[in-house]
Structures are given as C-alpha cells and as structure tokens.
Design an enzyme around this catalytic site. Structure first.
Site, short mmCIF file in Angstrom:
data_model
loop_
_atom_site.label_atom_id
_atom_site.label_comp_id
_atom_site.label_asym_id
_atom_site.label_seq_id
_atom_site.Cartn_x
_atom_site.Cartn_y
_atom_site.Cartn_z
N GLY A 158 71.04 48.33 47.24
CA GLY A 158 70.78 49.77 47.32
C GLY A 158 70.76 50.23 48.77
NE ARG B 131 74.53 51.78 39.97
CZ ARG B 131 73.77 52.65 39.34
NH1 ARG B 131 73.67 52.59 38.02
NH2 ARG B 131 73.09 53.56 40.00
CE1 TYR C 278 56.17 52.39 38.88
CE2 TYR C 278 55.62 54.52 39.85
CZ TYR C 278 56.56 53.61 39.38
OH TYR C 278 57.90 53.94 39.40
NE ARG D 242 68.53 59.04 39.24
CZ ARG D 242 69.29 59.04 40.34
NH1 ARG D 242 68.73 59.10 41.53
NH2 ARG D 242 70.61 59.00 40.24
#
Ligand code: HXC
Ligand code: NAP
Length: 295
Positions: free
Chosen positions: A25, A50, A158, A210
């Site tokens: 990434g 990707r 989290y 997102r």
C-alpha cells in the site's frame, strides 16, 4: 510543512542508508508518507499494491525528490502467487529486503448485519490474510538466508478494543496484532523483529472517504474525540515508523506503539466524561463530596 517540531523529520541523515524496505500500500496515504521519509533517510524502496499506475506515479515522485531507487510492483496481497512474485522481484532487483511494512488495508463503515459474507471476506482477506502472506513469504526467505530483518505492521487502536461499524476490519487488525506479538517471540531467534504501530486519526483520502464520507466528518468532528484536540501529521507517523525499522530500535520487539493523541484511552476511562465539567464547578463539587460524612 508545519512549523511544529513534531511535524519535522526526526532521525539523523543516513539513518536508513543501505536498507531496502518494502511497503504494501506504499503508493498512497500513510504508506507513501512513510516511504518518502525512509528514502530521505537513505533507504531504497519496494512499493506494492493493486494499482500499478498509482504506484508508478509515486515511485517517480519519490525517486525524483530523494534520488533513491523505488521499485513499484503490482501485487494483490490476497493472492499468494502475487506475493511470491513480489518477493522474487524485490530480491532480483535489490538482492535483499531488510524490512516489510504491512500497511495495505481495506475498510468501510457499515452496521454488521447489513454486510454479506463476501463484504466481510474482502476486508479480512486484505488486512489479515494479506499481512500473513507477505510475512510468510519474506519470513521464509529471511530464515533460509540467515538474514536479520524486521516486520512493521500498521494496525489500529480498535485492534484491542474492538469497534462497532468496522467489525471485519477490527477482527482482522486484532489478528495482525496477534501475529506481531506471536512472531516477535518465535522468530527472534532468527534475528527477525516484529513490531506494530496503532495510528489514531491521520487524514488520508483512502480512509476518510470510506470511514467519514459526505457530511459525517462535519457532523462528528473526529478531532474533538482526541484529548490533544488534533489529528496526526503524516511526518509524525513516518518518524515513528523510521525509528522502528532502523537499527536504533534493535531491542524493541513485540511492541505496539500507539500514536493517537490519547484518543482510545479517552473512550476507555470510566470517568473521562468529567472533561465536560467547567473548571469553576470543581469547588462546589469538592464541597459536596466533603459534606458526605459517615454515609
Ligand atoms: C456494505 C459493501 C460496501 C459497503 C462494498 N460492500 N462496499 N457492503 N457496505 N459500503 C460489499 C459488496 O456489496 C460486495 O459484497 C463486497 O463488499 C465486495 O465488494 P466489491 O465491490 O468487490 O468491493 P469494492 O467496494 O470494490 O471494494 C471494497 C474495498 C475497497 C476492497 C474495501 O474500498 C478498497 O479497495 N479499499 C482499499 C483502500 C481502503 O479501504 N483504505 C482505507 C483503509 S483505512 P456482495 O455480497 O455484494 O458481493 C483503515 C483505517 C482504520 O483501515 C482506522 C481509522 C481511524
Ligand atoms: P489508503 O491510502 O487507502 O491505503 C490503503 C492501501 O492499501 C492502498 O494503497 C491500496 O492500494 C492498498 N491495498 C488495498 N487492498 C490491497 C490489496 N488487496 N493488495 C495490495 N494492496 C492493497 O489508507 P491509509 O489511511 O493510508 O491507510 C494505511 C494504513 O494505516 C492501513 O493499514 C490503515 O488501516 C492504517 N490506519 C490508518 C488510519 C488513518 O487515520 N488514516 C488510522 C489507523 C490505521 P491499491 O488500491 O492500489 O491496492
């Protein structure tokens, strides 16, 4: 760049000279920010994800600004043969890789009951499976070649608290944290360190669109949840990451470093809501408590 000291490069020049660092990434967001700083400190890079066009653009930018080599490799980390190819082409190009930064991720907010099993799979496959695929491919290579190395996994706060509305990401990041701590012990005998960073709020296009789409960002004002009342600067995270992949952190192994301005602890402390009490009320509150005698 900000005038604040915390947003300035921290390590001395040449701190990563001679190192080769792979960042999954690495074409966007925090991966790109870490890569830029690693290259400024002297490392050559492999960046993998990707979208080859995005990677090539980032590689060109970083090569121009730092003078270091940046190899862009198209790789879907959910596919093990892509990951094996990533490992082969990285070694072919540079002869070695010293650190793998498992940074690639996928995420979106949704009530869990609205998710299909495929929606769950897609996130867990990227975050957990992708991280252990790269870890396995490079770990086997390092062990077979007796090479000292380090893993740096980008998790979230989290990972240990869990969080509603991002459940696939939460369970996957918990797995990555467990992977970090497990291998810190198991692979230490091979000279492979394993650490993690848990970032809090670090605005990036990928995460913000997102996780806080549309009006949500204005509605929730996420910085208000942070005791230090701000989000993080990318350079702050890059400083920490550079330290953890450098030889200066050689005795740090199995650690997860939180960099969130105190955000997760604010949610955890049972009485932290008292933050809302105005300072001038504390005299009367104290008096009321002192007046309670013998009950
Ligand atoms: C419910 C959804 C959905 C949504 C997709 N799906 N979006 N379900 N709500 N919003 C479902 C689809 O219907 C489908 O299931 C399944 O998920 C797969 O969908 P695809 O169309 O294949 O996936 P797509 O939407 O194209 O891609 C999802 C993604 C993509 C792979 C996660 O967004 C992506 O490439 N993300 C990479 C970058 C990223 O996410 N960055 C943020 C990292 S931030 P069905 O059953 O219909 O087939 C991060 C921060 C953590 O991790 C902490 C911040 C503080
Ligand atoms: P981002 O820019 O969206 O980064 C995610 C990267 O993952 C993209 O470059 C994407 O590239 C890559 N990726 C996704 N699926 C992949 C796959 N199957 N194979 C290979 N690469 C894939 O988001 P970010 O905010 O920088 O996040 C980086 C990391 O920080 C993530 O691990 C995230 O969980 C963590 N984090 C971020 C924040 C924050 O506030 N930003 C907070 C806590 C943790 P392609 O689309 O080209 O594949």
């Amino acid at each position: 760049m900000s005038d604040n000291t915390y947003a300035k490069p921290m390590l001395k020049e040449g701190s990563l000279d001679g190192k080769v660092i792979l960042i999954t990434g690495g074409g966007t967001g925090l991966g790109k920010a870490m890569g830029r700083y690693f290259a400024e400190l002297g490392a050559d890079l492999v960046i993998a994800s990707r979208k080859l066009d995005v990677l090539e653009k980032t590689a060109g930018e970083l090569e121009n600004s730092t003078g270091k080599k940046v190899l862009p490799v198209q790789c879907d980390i959910t596919n093990f043969s892509d990951v094996e190819n990533l490992q082969h082409v990285s070694i072919e190009k540079f002869g070695k890789v010293d650190s793998v930064v498992n940074n690639a991720a996928g995420n979106f907010i949704s009530p869990t009951e609205r998710l299909s099993h495929r929606a769950f799979d897609i996130i867990v496959n990227i975050v957990l499976k992708g991280s252990y695929y790269t870890t396995l491919a490079f770990g086997k290579h390092w062990i077979a070649n007796k090479q000292k190395a380090s893993l740096l996994n980008i998790v979230t706060t989290y990972s240990w608290t869990g969080s509603g509305y991002v459940v696939p990401s939460a369970v996957a990041k918990a797995g990555v944290l467990s992977l970090t701590r497990s291998l810190a012990v198991e692979w230490a005998k091979y000279g492979i360190r394993s650490n993690a960073i848990a970032p809090g709020l670090f605005p990036t296009k990928g995460a913000w669109e997102r996780l806080l789409p549309g009006e949500l960002k204005d509605k929730f004002k996420p910085e208000k949840k942070v005791p230090l009342q701000r989000s993080g600067e990318h350079q702050e995270l890059a400083n920490l990451a550079a330290y953890l992949v450098s030889d200066f952190s050689s005795f740090i192994n199995g650690e997860v470093v939180t960099i969130d301005g105190g955000e997760w602890l604010k949610g955890a402390g049972q009485f932290n809501m008292l933050e809302a009490v105005p300072a001038e009320m504390w005299d009367s509150i104290e008096q009321a408590i002192r007046n309670v005698k013998g009950s």
